[in-house]
Scaffold this active site. Structure first.
Site, PDB file in Angstrom:
ATOM      1  N   CYS A 145      44.288  34.371  15.598  1.00 13.62           N
ATOM      2  CA  CYS A 145      43.884  33.496  16.705  1.00 13.62           C
ATOM      3  C   CYS A 145      44.968  32.486  17.027  1.00 13.62           C
ATOM      4  O   CYS A 145      44.990  31.382  16.464  1.00 13.62           O
ATOM      5  CB  CYS A 145      42.578  32.791  16.352  1.00 13.62           C
ATOM      6  SG  CYS A 145      42.034  31.666  17.644  1.00 13.62           S
ATOM      7  N   CYS A 148      43.856  29.055  18.193  1.00 12.90           N
ATOM      8  CA  CYS A 148      43.358  28.179  17.118  1.00 12.90           C
ATOM      9  C   CYS A 148      44.513  27.650  16.268  1.00 12.90           C
ATOM     10  O   CYS A 148      44.531  26.491  15.881  1.00 12.90           O
ATOM     11  CB  CYS A 148      42.419  28.933  16.164  1.00 12.90           C
ATOM     12  SG  CYS A 148      41.294  30.088  16.937  1.00 12.90           S
ATOM     13  N   ASP A 149      45.472  28.515  15.949  1.00 12.16           N
ATOM     14  CA  ASP A 149      46.450  28.180  14.892  1.00 12.16           C
ATOM     15  C   ASP A 149      47.880  27.933  15.366  1.00 12.16           C
ATOM     16  O   ASP A 149      48.712  27.475  14.580  1.00 12.16           O
ATOM     17  CB  ASP A 149      46.479  29.321  13.852  1.00 12.16           C
ATOM     18  CG  ASP A 149      45.132  29.465  13.154  1.00 12.16           C
ATOM     19  OD1 ASP A 149      44.384  28.474  13.134  1.00 12.16           O
ATOM     20  OD2 ASP A 149      44.835  30.563  12.648  1.00 12.16           O
TER      21      ASP A 149
END
Ligand code: NAP
Length: 323
Positions: A145, A148-149
């Site tokens: 992701c 997200c990261d």
């Protein structure tokens, strides 16, 4: 009962008209339709509710948002809309369903919940490479992701595995943070749409390795390097800080596959008959979204299937009443 709902919730021991398993665009759209169709509806959304859009950043292709919308915002809107009409949404993972009982029995957290119809909208989850080192380093450099990261990889070197739209999207997000982004694809051509390919190919921060596989990952506390293999170069090692795996998804059918018919790659099979386009092999059980749709897999098509499955469930309930 909310001010906008058209039904009373079932009392203890009574069945719900509709139980929806899954809370992505398919499940929540289905809930909006069944509640507005005056049928009591419960959604088992899972402990990680909202589906794949919760892991996405900008969504530019969902109609109605001319400036785009963030994936989690879109899902929160859908949830609020479903709740407005009285949907009960539980962030719980169900354990099993007894499809032979009438009404159906859903087992969840030591409780049995009854439902006259069920819509399975459990979607699909990340497919991993399955190479040595991957499991151990998940969350320590290995991710699926980028939205997200990616900020954790500012000025670092990352690889994206895959050649579809997801891989393009991950690489584009990462290119805003990382010092080096390399897409590693096993073939000599991408599967991604022309528009996404164009964005990647015109982004100077992104390099591409075609005909290359990632065969092993190394690192103790965190990812340090990957072993790659190509038809041209043979095997070699590349120091990296991050690996983003974007090679597709696996349908979430494990708990149903003994009872509901699945195809050779695990997707639910639609058994369209009597005008019920979203029927499964069990009368009263319908399906919608990525759990059966290996082909289109878009948020908007999942939402469309959600509406179809809800209309099917509503008609099924009306026919039952008449009989
Ligand atoms: P996908 O289209 O199935 O692509 C998966 C990619 O991973 C393919 O290039 C495949 O290689 C590669 N792959 C599969 N298994 C592999 C393995 N074991 N090792 C190495 N490579 C492997 O999946 P996706 O990219 O997740 O897209 C899924 C659907 O969502 C598509 O319909 C896509 O259009 C849609 N989507 C749309 C957007 C958008 O519009 N913004 C964003 C993301 C996804 P091969 O090509 O050799 O098979």
């Amino acid at each position: 009962m909310t001010s906008d709902s058209f039904f009373e919730k079932p009392k203890n021991g009574e069945p719900w008209d509709v139980a929806i398993i899954g809370s992505g665009p398919a499940g929540l759209t289905a809930a909006i339709y069944t509640t507005r169709g005056a049928r009591s509806t419960i959604v088992f959304g899972g402990t990680a509710w909202g589906g794949q859009l919760m892991l996405t950043s900008e969504v530019d292709n969902f109609p109605g948002f001319p400036e785009g919308i963030l994936g989690p915002d879109l899902m929160n809107n859908m949830r609020k809309q479903a709740e407005r009409f009285g949907t009960e949404i539980r962030n719980q993972d169900i354990e099993s369903v007894d499809f032979s009982a009438s009404p159906f029995v859903i087992h969840v957290n030591n409780e049995q919940v009854l439902a006259k119809t069920i819509i399975v909208a459990t979607g699909a989850a990340t497919k991993w490479l399955g190479i040595p080192g991957e499991d151990k380093l998940r969350g320590r450099g290995v991710s699926s992701c980028a939205p997200c990261d990616a900020p954790f990889f500012k000025n670092k070197k990352v690889i994206v595995a895959g050649g579809g739209d997801s891989a393009m999207e991950e690489a584009l997000v990462l290119s805003k943070y990382a010092s080096e982004v390399t897409i590693v694809h096993r073939r000599d051509a991408f599967r991604a749409s022309a528009a996404m390919q164009q964005k990647v190919l015109s982004n100077k921060a992104i390099k591409i390795l075609y005909n290359t596989e990632i065969i092993e990952l190394f690192g103790e506390q965190k990812l340090e390097k990957a072993k790659l293999k190509s038809t041209e170069k043979g095997e070699w090692e590349m120091p990296i800080d991050g690996l983003f795996v974007a090679i597709g998804h696996i349908p979430q059918t494990a708990i149903f596959s003994k009872t509901l018919t699945v195809n050779e790659i695990g997707y639910l099979v639609r058994n369209s008959q009597d005008g019920y386009e979203t029927a499964t092999n069990i009368p009263g059980v319908f399906t919608s979204g990525d759990v059966h749709d290996h082909h289109y897999r878009q948020a908007v098509t999942a939402a469309g299937f959600g509406a179809m499955s809800a209309l099917d469930a509503l008609r099924f309930l009306d026919m039952e009443k008449e009989n």
